[in-house]
Design a protein around this motif. Sequence first.
Motif, PDB file in Angstrom:
ATOM      1  N   ASP A 166      28.173  42.127  30.804  1.00  0.00           N
ATOM      2  CA  ASP A 166      27.306  42.624  31.872  1.00  0.00           C
ATOM      3  C   ASP A 166      27.752  42.166  33.254  1.00  0.00           C
ATOM      4  O   ASP A 166      27.635  42.895  34.229  1.00  0.00           O
ATOM      5  CB  ASP A 166      25.868  42.152  31.634  1.00  0.00           C
ATOM      6  CG  ASP A 166      25.316  42.657  30.312  1.00  0.00           C
ATOM      7  OD1 ASP A 166      24.990  43.852  30.239  1.00  0.00           O
ATOM      8  OD2 ASP A 166      25.244  41.870  29.349  1.00  0.00           O
ATOM      9  N   ILE A 167      28.240  40.920  33.333  1.00  0.00           N
ATOM     10  CA  ILE A 167      28.622  40.336  34.620  1.00  0.00           C
ATOM     11  C   ILE A 167      30.028  39.764  34.478  1.00  0.00           C
ATOM     12  O   ILE A 167      30.275  38.904  33.628  1.00  0.00           O
ATOM     13  CB  ILE A 167      27.645  39.225  35.057  1.00  0.00           C
ATOM     14  CG1 ILE A 167      26.203  39.743  35.043  1.00  0.00           C
ATOM     15  CG2 ILE A 167      28.006  38.712  36.444  1.00  0.00           C
ATOM     16  CD1 ILE A 167      25.160  38.664  35.253  1.00  0.00           C
ATOM     17  N   SER A 168      30.952  40.259  35.289  1.00  0.00           N
ATOM     18  CA  SER A 168      32.337  39.802  35.246  1.00  0.00           C
ATOM     19  C   SER A 168      32.675  39.013  36.501  1.00  0.00           C
ATOM     20  O   SER A 168      32.316  39.425  37.617  1.00  0.00           O
ATOM     21  CB  SER A 168      33.294  40.993  35.142  1.00  0.00           C
ATOM     22  OG  SER A 168      33.252  41.576  33.866  1.00  0.00           O
ATOM     23  N   PHE A 169      33.383  37.905  36.321  1.00  0.00           N
ATOM     24  CA  PHE A 169      33.869  37.085  37.425  1.00  0.00           C
ATOM     25  C   PHE A 169      35.396  37.089  37.409  1.00  0.00           C
ATOM     26  O   PHE A 169      36.014  36.769  36.388  1.00  0.00           O
ATOM     27  CB  PHE A 169      33.345  35.652  37.308  1.00  0.00           C
ATOM     28  CG  PHE A 169      31.859  35.532  37.507  1.00  0.00           C
ATOM     29  CD1 PHE A 169      31.322  35.322  38.770  1.00  0.00           C
ATOM     30  CD2 PHE A 169      30.993  35.636  36.425  1.00  0.00           C
ATOM     31  CE1 PHE A 169      29.951  35.221  38.957  1.00  0.00           C
ATOM     32  CE2 PHE A 169      29.613  35.534  36.597  1.00  0.00           C
ATOM     33  CZ  PHE A 169      29.095  35.325  37.868  1.00  0.00           C
ATOM     34  N   LEU A 170      35.990  37.441  38.545  1.00  0.00           N
ATOM     35  CA  LEU A 170      37.436  37.474  38.688  1.00  0.00           C
ATOM     36  C   LEU A 170      37.842  36.526  39.815  1.00  0.00           C
ATOM     37  O   LEU A 170      37.269  36.595  40.917  1.00  0.00           O
ATOM     38  CB  LEU A 170      37.922  38.882  39.034  1.00  0.00           C
ATOM     39  CG  LEU A 170      37.424  40.054  38.180  1.00  0.00           C
ATOM     40  CD1 LEU A 170      37.964  41.367  38.734  1.00  0.00           C
ATOM     41  CD2 LEU A 170      37.843  39.890  36.738  1.00  0.00           C
ATOM     42  N   SER A 171      38.822  35.663  39.570  1.00  0.00           N
ATOM     43  CA  SER A 171      39.352  34.802  40.626  1.00  0.00           C
ATOM     44  C   SER A 171      40.454  35.570  41.337  1.00  0.00           C
ATOM     45  O   SER A 171      41.491  35.879  40.736  1.00  0.00           O
ATOM     46  CB  SER A 171      39.902  33.502  40.029  1.00  0.00           C
ATOM     47  OG  SER A 171      38.866  32.758  39.423  1.00  0.00           O
ATOM     48  N   CYS A 172      40.243  35.866  42.622  1.00  0.00           N
ATOM     49  CA  CYS A 172      41.084  36.849  43.320  1.00  0.00           C
ATOM     50  C   CYS A 172      41.855  36.279  44.505  1.00  0.00           C
ATOM     51  O   CYS A 172      42.376  37.051  45.326  1.00  0.00           O
ATOM     52  CB  CYS A 172      40.207  37.995  43.806  1.00  0.00           C
ATOM     53  SG  CYS A 172      39.345  38.888  42.497  1.00  0.00           S
ATOM     54  N   SER A 173      41.963  34.962  44.605  1.00  0.00           N
ATOM     55  CA  SER A 173      42.637  34.378  45.772  1.00  0.00           C
ATOM     56  C   SER A 173      44.084  34.823  45.890  1.00  0.00           C
ATOM     57  O   SER A 173      44.658  34.822  46.989  1.00  0.00           O
ATOM     58  CB  SER A 173      42.571  32.852  45.705  1.00  0.00           C
ATOM     59  OG  SER A 173      41.240  32.399  45.816  1.00  0.00           O
ATOM     60  N   HIS A 174      44.699  35.187  44.771  1.00  0.00           N
ATOM     61  CA  HIS A 174      46.109  35.583  44.769  1.00  0.00           C
ATOM     62  C   HIS A 174      46.313  37.060  45.095  1.00  0.00           C
ATOM     63  O   HIS A 174      47.455  37.531  45.141  1.00  0.00           O
ATOM     64  CB  HIS A 174      46.717  35.283  43.394  1.00  0.00           C
ATOM     65  CG  HIS A 174      46.075  36.025  42.262  1.00  0.00           C
ATOM     66  ND1 HIS A 174      44.741  35.873  41.940  1.00  0.00           N
ATOM     67  CD2 HIS A 174      46.573  36.947  41.383  1.00  0.00           C
ATOM     68  CE1 HIS A 174      44.451  36.645  40.906  1.00  0.00           C
ATOM     69  NE2 HIS A 174      45.545  37.308  40.564  1.00  0.00           N
TER      70      HIS A 174
END
Length: 288
Positions: A166-174
């Motif tokens: 339902d809820i996705s977290f993506l680390s996007c600093s790159h």
Amino acid sequence: MKQYKVIGIGDNVVDKYVHQGIMYPGGNALNFSVYATMCGMESAYLGKFGSDEVAGYIRQVIDELKIDRSCCREYEGENGYARVTLEDGDRVFLGSNKGGIAKEHAWQFTKSDLDYIKQFAVIHTSLNSYIEQDLTVLRESGVPISYDFSVRWNDGYLEQVCPNVDISFLSCSHLTAEEREREMRKAQRFGSKIVVGTVGENGSYALFGDQWIFHPAVSTEAVDTMGAGDSYITAFLVELIRNSDGRIEFGQESEMLGKIKSSMSKGAEFAAEICRVNGAFGFGTPLV
């Protein structure tokens, strides 16, 4: 205030700080359970332990924090660990045993497990939990699922996981801004209702429906960035649960946008606090 409960299902490790000769308990799913208690919400943890001293120490810490681990699995063998050093306060991973025994044993969730899980307001898990094939089973509990992709995903992985999350977290600093928006839209298109992209000291972005929300990071003197992302996720989810009276529903857009913005604010504040703690949440002990 009403009391709600959350559960982290998945990885636990120790982070071995080789430059200090100290190890700290951690792992995305375990960190979530610990941080939830720090945010004032009752929590439980369901994971896989080995039979070594590392596993024994993590269980000891969980018990000290009064986190329910009654449904955890225990197997003969080596517990998960990662080797870490710090450079100017930033964590640098030097390698790991890929979860130890956790990668060798299937979850095999039972009806009893699902009946237990139904009492919680949210399940949080991650890409390090060897749980992708089991998400369809966890869906049967009816409890909303949150998933941390960290920095490692591709189109096939998003397509496999997002229909059950339902809820996705993506680390996007790159990523560039264009790449971040593209990847977050993919997660939404594949099935996630809320998608959050974190960009470290540059804040975070959320996508719900066709609406974008930005929230800046909270500035702090970082001692150790270990756990910054996990703490953001936890405070975000805890606030969302409280603002939803214990039942996250992805309904009216205008109402949800306000809840998401408030949750992003709590996430940023708590992440700044955790960056002032050694390890993910302290409890350092000499390396074994």
